[in-house]
Every structure is written in structure tokens, then in C-alpha cells.
Write a protein that holds these residues in place. Structure first.
Motif, PDB file in Angstrom:
ATOM      1  N   LEU A  35     -38.002 -90.402  85.296  1.00  0.00           N
ATOM      2  CA  LEU A  35     -37.795 -89.487  86.418  1.00  0.00           C
ATOM      3  C   LEU A  35     -37.947 -88.028  85.982  1.00  0.00           C
ATOM      4  O   LEU A  35     -37.869 -87.719  84.791  1.00  0.00           O
ATOM      5  CB  LEU A  35     -36.411 -89.709  87.019  1.00  0.00           C
ATOM      6  N   PRO A  36     -38.140 -87.131  86.945  1.00  0.00           N
ATOM      7  CA  PRO A  36     -38.210 -85.702  86.607  1.00  0.00           C
ATOM      8  C   PRO A  36     -36.947 -85.246  85.881  1.00  0.00           C
ATOM      9  O   PRO A  36     -35.850 -85.783  86.100  1.00  0.00           O
ATOM     10  CB  PRO A  36     -38.324 -85.018  87.972  1.00  0.00           C
ATOM     11  N   LYS A  37     -37.094 -84.245  85.022  1.00  0.00           N
ATOM     12  CA  LYS A  37     -36.027 -83.811  84.116  1.00  0.00           C
ATOM     13  C   LYS A  37     -34.688 -83.564  84.800  1.00  0.00           C
ATOM     14  O   LYS A  37     -33.656 -84.070  84.360  1.00  0.00           O
ATOM     15  CB  LYS A  37     -36.468 -82.552  83.374  1.00  0.00           C
ATOM     16  N   GLU A  38     -34.663 -82.782  85.860  1.00  0.00           N
ATOM     17  CA  GLU A  38     -33.386 -82.440  86.501  1.00  0.00           C
ATOM     18  C   GLU A  38     -32.698 -83.663  87.092  1.00  0.00           C
ATOM     19  O   GLU A  38     -31.493 -83.844  86.952  1.00  0.00           O
ATOM     20  CB  GLU A  38     -33.600 -81.366  87.553  1.00  0.00           C
ATOM     21  N   THR A  39     -33.471 -84.499  87.750  1.00  0.00           N
ATOM     22  CA  THR A  39     -32.915 -85.729  88.325  1.00  0.00           C
ATOM     23  C   THR A  39     -32.427 -86.651  87.220  1.00  0.00           C
ATOM     24  O   THR A  39     -31.334 -87.212  87.290  1.00  0.00           O
ATOM     25  CB  THR A  39     -33.974 -86.445  89.184  1.00  0.00           C
ATOM     26  N   ARG A  40     -33.258 -86.803  86.191  1.00  0.00           N
ATOM     27  CA  ARG A  40     -32.924 -87.684  85.066  1.00  0.00           C
ATOM     28  C   ARG A  40     -31.627 -87.229  84.384  1.00  0.00           C
ATOM     29  O   ARG A  40     -30.747 -88.041  84.122  1.00  0.00           O
ATOM     30  CB  ARG A  40     -34.075 -87.696  84.063  1.00  0.00           C
ATOM     31  N   GLN A  41     -31.481 -85.940  84.135  1.00  0.00           N
ATOM     32  CA  GLN A  41     -30.282 -85.440  83.462  1.00  0.00           C
ATOM     33  C   GLN A  41     -29.025 -85.727  84.277  1.00  0.00           C
ATOM     34  O   GLN A  41     -28.001 -86.135  83.736  1.00  0.00           O
ATOM     35  CB  GLN A  41     -30.408 -83.946  83.191  1.00  0.00           C
ATOM     36  N   ARG A  42     -29.108 -85.520  85.576  1.00  0.00           N
ATOM     37  CA  ARG A  42     -27.959 -85.772  86.453  1.00  0.00           C
ATOM     38  C   ARG A  42     -27.569 -87.248  86.426  1.00  0.00           C
ATOM     39  O   ARG A  42     -26.387 -87.600  86.290  1.00  0.00           O
ATOM     40  CB  ARG A  42     -28.307 -85.330  87.880  1.00  0.00           C
ATOM     41  N   GLN A  73     -31.266 -97.335  93.919  1.00  0.00           N
ATOM     42  CA  GLN A  73     -32.347 -98.078  94.549  1.00  0.00           C
ATOM     43  C   GLN A  73     -32.624 -97.598  95.971  1.00  0.00           C
ATOM     44  O   GLN A  73     -33.742 -97.705  96.455  1.00  0.00           O
ATOM     45  CB  GLN A  73     -32.040 -99.570  94.542  1.00  0.00           C
ATOM     46  N   GLU A  74     -31.600 -97.051  96.624  1.00  0.00           N
ATOM     47  CA  GLU A  74     -31.755 -96.588  98.009  1.00  0.00           C
ATOM     48  C   GLU A  74     -32.210 -95.143  98.117  1.00  0.00           C
ATOM     49  O   GLU A  74     -32.732 -94.727  99.141  1.00  0.00           O
ATOM     50  CB  GLU A  74     -30.438 -96.745  98.761  1.00  0.00           C
ATOM     51  N   ALA A  75     -32.014 -94.350  97.065  1.00  0.00           N
ATOM     52  CA  ALA A  75     -32.309 -92.918  97.127  1.00  0.00           C
ATOM     53  C   ALA A  75     -33.812 -92.653  97.068  1.00  0.00           C
ATOM     54  O   ALA A  75     -34.472 -93.072  96.117  1.00  0.00           O
ATOM     55  CB  ALA A  75     -31.610 -92.195  95.988  1.00  0.00           C
ATOM     56  N   PRO A  76     -34.355 -91.950  98.064  1.00  0.00           N
ATOM     57  CA  PRO A  76     -35.800 -91.693  98.057  1.00  0.00           C
ATOM     58  C   PRO A  76     -36.207 -90.636  97.034  1.00  0.00           C
ATOM     59  O   PRO A  76     -37.347 -90.639  96.587  1.00  0.00           O
ATOM     60  CB  PRO A  76     -36.067 -91.173  99.466  1.00  0.00           C
ATOM     61  N   ASP A  77     -35.289 -89.786  96.594  1.00  0.00           N
ATOM     62  CA  ASP A  77     -35.659 -88.703  95.672  1.00  0.00           C
ATOM     63  C   ASP A  77     -35.712 -89.115  94.214  1.00  0.00           C
ATOM     64  O   ASP A  77     -36.030 -88.310  93.357  1.00  0.00           O
ATOM     65  CB  ASP A  77     -34.704 -87.517  95.825  1.00  0.00           C
ATOM     66  N   VAL A  78     -35.418 -90.369  93.901  1.00  0.00           N
ATOM     67  CA  VAL A  78     -35.433 -90.792  92.513  1.00  0.00           C
ATOM     68  C   VAL A  78     -36.587 -91.734  92.204  1.00  0.00           C
ATOM     69  O   VAL A  78     -36.682 -92.275  91.134  1.00  0.00           O
ATOM     70  CB  VAL A  78     -34.089 -91.448  92.086  1.00  0.00           C
TER      71      VAL A  78
END
Length: 79
Positions: A35-42, A73-78
Motif C-alpha cells: 500500500l502507499p506509504k502513509e496508509t501502510r504506516q497507519r 477488506q471493506e475499505a476502498p482507500d486501501v
């Protein structure tokens, strides 16, 4: 001190619930990795908190991981 040359074969105990939890945590980390860095870190912070909790309360950690995976699994932003 002489080190043994016998390769480590894993723990001498077998707890299927903890083994399953460990595998699910490993798989969750693998799913988060691309995943993108910011999302992955969170998300990794959440997984680390669940991992730490598993040391004290495996049942609660399991419930938290189930909730994390359901949200993931439900989140569209991940994706």
C-alpha cells in the motif's frame, strides 16, 4: 560457550490458536506492505498494537485482528 549446530525446529509447544493468530498477523502485514506509504504506516501501527496485545491477551488480540481484517477488506482507500 559452544553453539549448537542443530537447526531450530520451532517452539517446543504447540498452541493451534496462537499459531493461527501468528499466521493471520503475518498475512495481514503482507497485505498491507504494497500500500502507499502513509496508509501502510497507519495500518502497520494498528497491526503492531495487535501483535503487542497478543503477548498478554491472545483472545482479545484475535478479536481485534478480525475487526481489523474486516475493516481492511471493506475499505476502498486501501486497495
Amino acid at each position: 560457550m559452544r553453539l549448537s549446530t542443530v537447526p531450530w525446529a520451532g517452539p517446543e509447544w504447540d498452541d493451534p490458536d496462537l499459531t493461527r493468530l501468528a499466521r493471520q498477523l503475518r498475512d495481514a502485514h503482507r497485505a498491507v506492505a504494497p500500500l502507499p506509504k502513509e496508509t501502510r504506516q497507519r495500518l502497520i501501527r494498528h497491526l503492531l498494537a495487535i501483535t503487542d496485545l497478543a503477548k498478554r491477551d491472545a483472545e482479545l488480540a484475535d478479536r481485534r485482528l478480525e475487526a481489523f481484517l474486516a475493516d481492511f477488506q471493506e475499505a476502498p482507500d486501501v486497495r
